[in-house]
Design an enzyme around this catalytic site. Structure first.
Site, PDB file in Angstrom:
ATOM      1  N   TRP A   1     -13.825  36.357  35.144  1.00 24.24           N
ATOM      2  CA  TRP A   1     -12.611  35.820  34.521  1.00 24.24           C
ATOM      3  C   TRP A   1     -12.838  34.355  34.172  1.00 24.24           C
ATOM      4  O   TRP A   1     -13.411  33.629  34.989  1.00 24.24           O
ATOM      5  CB  TRP A   1     -11.462  35.932  35.524  1.00 24.24           C
ATOM      6  CG  TRP A   1     -10.136  35.369  35.081  1.00 24.24           C
ATOM      7  CD1 TRP A   1      -9.116  36.051  34.496  1.00 24.24           C
ATOM      8  CD2 TRP A   1      -9.683  34.013  35.218  1.00 24.24           C
ATOM      9  NE1 TRP A   1      -8.043  35.204  34.250  1.00 24.24           N
ATOM     10  CE2 TRP A   1      -8.376  33.941  34.690  1.00 24.24           C
ATOM     11  CE3 TRP A   1     -10.237  32.836  35.722  1.00 24.24           C
ATOM     12  CZ2 TRP A   1      -7.631  32.764  34.642  1.00 24.24           C
ATOM     13  CZ3 TRP A   1      -9.507  31.662  35.677  1.00 24.24           C
ATOM     14  CH2 TRP A   1      -8.224  31.635  35.153  1.00 24.24           C
TER      15      TRP A   1
ATOM     16  N   SER B   1     -18.333  37.981  39.879  1.00 24.40           N
ATOM     17  CA  SER B   1     -16.981  37.518  40.179  1.00 24.40           C
ATOM     18  C   SER B   1     -15.961  38.646  40.006  1.00 24.40           C
ATOM     19  O   SER B   1     -16.067  39.676  40.673  1.00 24.40           O
ATOM     20  CB  SER B   1     -16.661  36.303  39.302  1.00 24.40           C
ATOM     21  OG  SER B   1     -15.535  35.610  39.775  1.00 24.40           O
ATOM     22  N   THR B   2     -14.995  38.497  39.091  1.00 23.66           N
ATOM     23  CA  THR B   2     -14.048  39.582  38.817  1.00 23.66           C
ATOM     24  C   THR B   2     -14.778  40.847  38.397  1.00 23.66           C
ATOM     25  O   THR B   2     -14.374  41.961  38.755  1.00 23.66           O
ATOM     26  CB  THR B   2     -13.055  39.158  37.721  1.00 23.66           C
ATOM     27  OG1 THR B   2     -12.362  37.986  38.141  1.00 23.66           O
ATOM     28  CG2 THR B   2     -12.058  40.251  37.410  1.00 23.66           C
TER      29      THR B   2
ATOM     30  N   ALA C   1     -21.706  36.965  43.404  1.00 21.42           N
ATOM     31  CA  ALA C   1     -20.595  36.023  43.605  1.00 21.42           C
ATOM     32  C   ALA C   1     -19.267  36.728  43.359  1.00 21.42           C
ATOM     33  O   ALA C   1     -18.371  36.205  42.702  1.00 21.42           O
ATOM     34  CB  ALA C   1     -20.741  34.805  42.682  1.00 21.42           C
TER      35      ALA C   1
ATOM     36  N   ASP D   1     -20.579  28.282  46.853  1.00 22.63           N
ATOM     37  CA  ASP D   1     -19.623  28.835  45.897  1.00 22.63           C
ATOM     38  C   ASP D   1     -18.233  28.273  46.212  1.00 22.63           C
ATOM     39  O   ASP D   1     -17.646  28.593  47.248  1.00 22.63           O
ATOM     40  CB  ASP D   1     -19.621  30.363  45.994  1.00 22.63           C
ATOM     41  CG  ASP D   1     -18.857  31.039  44.876  1.00 22.63           C
ATOM     42  OD1 ASP D   1     -17.831  30.487  44.446  1.00 22.63           O
ATOM     43  OD2 ASP D   1     -19.281  32.124  44.436  1.00 22.63           O
TER      44      ASP D   1
ATOM     45  N   HIS E   1     -20.896  29.108  42.155  1.00 22.90           N
ATOM     46  CA  HIS E   1     -20.327  30.370  41.666  1.00 22.90           C
ATOM     47  C   HIS E   1     -21.039  30.833  40.396  1.00 22.90           C
ATOM     48  O   HIS E   1     -21.346  32.015  40.252  1.00 22.90           O
ATOM     49  CB  HIS E   1     -18.835  30.181  41.406  1.00 22.90           C
ATOM     50  CG  HIS E   1     -18.123  31.455  41.096  1.00 22.90           C
ATOM     51  ND1 HIS E   1     -18.018  32.502  41.992  1.00 22.90           N
ATOM     52  CD2 HIS E   1     -17.454  31.868  39.974  1.00 22.90           C
ATOM     53  CE1 HIS E   1     -17.331  33.496  41.453  1.00 22.90           C
ATOM     54  NE2 HIS E   1     -16.982  33.132  40.238  1.00 22.90           N
TER      55      HIS E   1
END
Length: 276
Positions: free
Chosen positions: A31, A97-98, A122, A227, A256
């Site tokens: 995101w 991530s997302t 991450a 992160d 991140h």
């Protein structure tokens, strides 16, 4: 531009490069970014003989700016529609991530034979927000603040995040890369504000615990210990414990956005895992 249309009429943009006979790798972005965030990895794996695929999540990038369906069940259903359309078999799914949450939910529910391996980089699972059962999570106020910024000052927020904590450019001695910051902003501003707002709940409040327990394919979990967006102890470390047989790699000092800042290290590690 290649797109597919989902059952609710949403158009999902995707890239599909390389020989159709090669093993496919599907990349899932974070995101509020797009498939373009994976360009370095896509070029690397294309050069190593793979078929590489990345899509813009609904509401992001060149896909439809939806005001509905901006949650993990629908995101995973969109991925299933794409993999069915391309008839992918034995694919490796890599999520950042997302996108790591999207991978967890999709892989847990994928049709037999569709997935060979999974990688969470991450990534947000098991769950980001602090709850009674997740005391190490981040307070809801953090995510409420993100929602406020998206709703009222998105353009500035999308400069501040990559300039600071996303890539660790706020750390002493960091080599700041203006082009990387501008590219992050470009990708973010391509998407829809409503979808970006809704997606905060999707990445912060979705509990992926049961999804992780259902993953049966070889899985690699990668996380940087610096992160500042998704703290590794409550994310990568816990996820690796929930996925049976998962391999965990913690990268000292990495941020991140380490797939961008340290692609020279992570890409070979990804390749080694996929080829193993």
């Amino acid at each position: 531009m290649a797109t597919i249309k989902t059952s609710d009429g949403t158009e999902i943009f995707y890239k599909d490069w390389g020989p159709k006979t090669a093993q496919p790798i599907v990349f899932h972005h974070g995101w509020p970014l797009t498939a373009d965030d994976w360009d370095t990895q896509m070029m690397f794996f294309l050069a190593n003989g793979f078929r590489v695929i990345a899509h813009d999540r609904r509401g992001h990038g060149r896909s439809t700016q939806t005001d509905t369906g901006n949650e993990m069940d629908t995101y995973a259903a969109d991925v299933a529609a794409l993999t069915d359309h391309l008839d992918l078999k034995g694919a490796v799914h890599i999520g950042h991530s997302t996108g790591g949450g999207e991978v967890a939910r999709y892989v847990a529910r994928a049709k037999p034979g569709r997935v060979a391996k999974a990688v969470l980089v991450a990534a947000v699972p098991p769950i980001m927000v602090k709850t009674a059962s997740n005391p190490g999570g981040l307070p809801m106020e953090v995510f409420d603040g993100i929602r406020t910024q998206v709703a009222t000052n998105r353009a500035q927020f999308f400069l501040d995040l990559p300039t600071g904590p996303f890539y660790g450019f706020n750390r002493d001695g960091a080599k700041v890369l203006p082009g990387v910051i501008q590219n992050w902003w470009r990708q973010g501003m391509m998407g829809g504000a409503k979808a970006h707002y809704d997606c905060v709940a999707a990445f912060a409040q979705t509990d992926f615990t049961e999804d992780l327990k259902q993953i049966k394919v070889p899985t690699l979990v990668m996380h940087g210990d610096d992160d500042q967006i998704v703290p590794y102890q409550d994310a990568g470390v816990l996820s690796a414990k929930l996925v049976k047989g998962a391999e965990l790699k913690i990268y000292k000092g990495y941020p991140h956005g380490m797939l961008t800042t340290h692609a020279d290290v992570l890409n070979p590690d990804l390749l080694a895992f996929i080829r193993a």
